[in-house]
Design a protein around this motif. Sequence first.
Motif, PDB file in Angstrom:
ATOM      1  N   PRO A  14      67.670  70.984 -11.613  1.00  0.00           N
ATOM      2  CA  PRO A  14      67.892  69.538 -11.704  1.00  0.00           C
ATOM      3  C   PRO A  14      68.142  69.093 -13.141  1.00  0.00           C
ATOM      4  N   PHE A  15      69.115  68.230 -13.331  1.00  0.00           N
ATOM      5  CA  PHE A  15      69.367  67.639 -14.639  1.00  0.00           C
ATOM      6  C   PHE A  15      70.297  66.447 -14.490  1.00  0.00           C
ATOM      7  N   ARG A  16      70.313  65.631 -15.530  1.00  0.00           N
ATOM      8  CA  ARG A  16      71.317  64.599 -15.716  1.00  0.00           C
ATOM      9  C   ARG A  16      71.991  64.921 -17.033  1.00  0.00           C
ATOM     10  N   ASP A  17      73.302  65.107 -17.003  1.00  0.00           N
ATOM     11  CA  ASP A  17      73.985  65.343 -18.275  1.00  0.00           C
ATOM     12  C   ASP A  17      74.792  64.109 -18.671  1.00  0.00           C
ATOM     13  N   ILE A  18      74.843  63.923 -19.964  1.00  0.00           N
ATOM     14  CA  ILE A  18      75.437  62.722 -20.541  1.00  0.00           C
ATOM     15  C   ILE A  18      76.500  63.143 -21.546  1.00  0.00           C
ATOM     16  N   PRO A  19      77.687  62.517 -21.497  1.00  0.00           N
ATOM     17  CA  PRO A  19      78.673  62.816 -22.537  1.00  0.00           C
ATOM     18  C   PRO A  19      78.142  62.356 -23.889  1.00  0.00           C
ATOM     19  N   HIS A  20      78.165  63.247 -24.861  1.00  0.00           N
ATOM     20  CA  HIS A  20      77.571  62.903 -26.156  1.00  0.00           C
ATOM     21  C   HIS A  20      78.250  61.699 -26.795  1.00  0.00           C
ATOM     22  N   THR A  21      79.481  61.417 -26.397  1.00  0.00           N
ATOM     23  CA  THR A  21      80.245  60.329 -27.005  1.00  0.00           C
ATOM     24  C   THR A  21      79.721  58.939 -26.676  1.00  0.00           C
ATOM     25  N   ILE A  22      78.850  58.801 -25.645  1.00  0.00           N
ATOM     26  CA  ILE A  22      78.315  57.465 -25.348  1.00  0.00           C
ATOM     27  C   ILE A  22      76.955  57.241 -26.002  1.00  0.00           C
ATOM     28  N   LEU A  23      76.399  58.258 -26.649  1.00  0.00           N
ATOM     29  CA  LEU A  23      75.058  58.153 -27.214  1.00  0.00           C
ATOM     30  C   LEU A  23      75.093  57.699 -28.668  1.00  0.00           C
ATOM     31  N   GLU A  24      74.215  56.774 -28.991  1.00  0.00           N
ATOM     32  CA  GLU A  24      74.003  56.305 -30.361  1.00  0.00           C
ATOM     33  C   GLU A  24      75.295  55.866 -31.047  1.00  0.00           C
ATOM     34  N   THR A  25      76.000  54.933 -30.424  1.00  0.00           N
ATOM     35  CA  THR A  25      77.272  54.457 -30.971  1.00  0.00           C
ATOM     36  C   THR A  25      77.152  53.128 -31.705  1.00  0.00           C
ATOM     37  N   GLU A  26      76.017  52.447 -31.604  1.00  0.00           N
ATOM     38  CA  GLU A  26      75.888  51.090 -32.149  1.00  0.00           C
ATOM     39  C   GLU A  26      75.462  51.040 -33.606  1.00  0.00           C
ATOM     40  N   ASP A  27      74.700  52.009 -34.065  1.00  0.00           N
ATOM     41  CA  ASP A  27      74.136  51.986 -35.416  1.00  0.00           C
ATOM     42  C   ASP A  27      74.581  53.234 -36.167  1.00  0.00           C
ATOM     43  N   ALA A  28      75.228  53.054 -37.304  1.00  0.00           N
ATOM     44  CA  ALA A  28      75.812  54.178 -38.048  1.00  0.00           C
ATOM     45  C   ALA A  28      74.759  55.201 -38.484  1.00  0.00           C
ATOM     46  N   GLU A  29      73.603  54.755 -38.923  1.00  0.00           N
ATOM     47  CA  GLU A  29      72.560  55.681 -39.372  1.00  0.00           C
ATOM     48  C   GLU A  29      71.987  56.486 -38.208  1.00  0.00           C
TER      49      GLU A  29
END
Length: 154
Positions: free
Chosen positions: A95-110
């Motif tokens: 079992p897992f949920r995989d997420i495209p890395h491109t949608i993660l942490e896009t709002e804050d540059a740091e």
Amino acid sequence: MAAKPLVGKCLCGACCLEVDVSEPVVFSSYCHCTICQRRYSSPLAHLIAFKPDMVKIVAGEDKLVGYNTSDYMVRYSCSVCSSNVYNQSLLEDYPFRDIPHTILETEDAERRKAFLNDPRFKPTGHIFYPSRVLDVKDGLTKFKMFPDGETVEE
């Protein structure tokens, strides 16, 4: 002190998720399956898989639409902007949920920079490598299917 969760959003922001990163990832891999090639319009997709209960939908659950692309995977997208949000494994023993890395942490540059440089989320292999349309000579392990199974030659 608990680690801050990863934050992910679709393109329009209607669907938002948080990922508890207190446990190791299930896998972080480049996927070469033909579904990802079509879904992401790319020869491969970097997917980061987490235990299902580590991924929480915090906004827009009613906007998510699922599509069964096989007997073992449901792909979820935003019904507003059509962005890919996550994939849900239906395999009882994996079992897992995989997420495209491109949608993660896009709002804050740091936070984005910290996420991209965090070794926990770096790809460690290639999955569904026999379906590739592009050879990748990077020394990472190449798998026939998922990273818990048979390997193939680079």
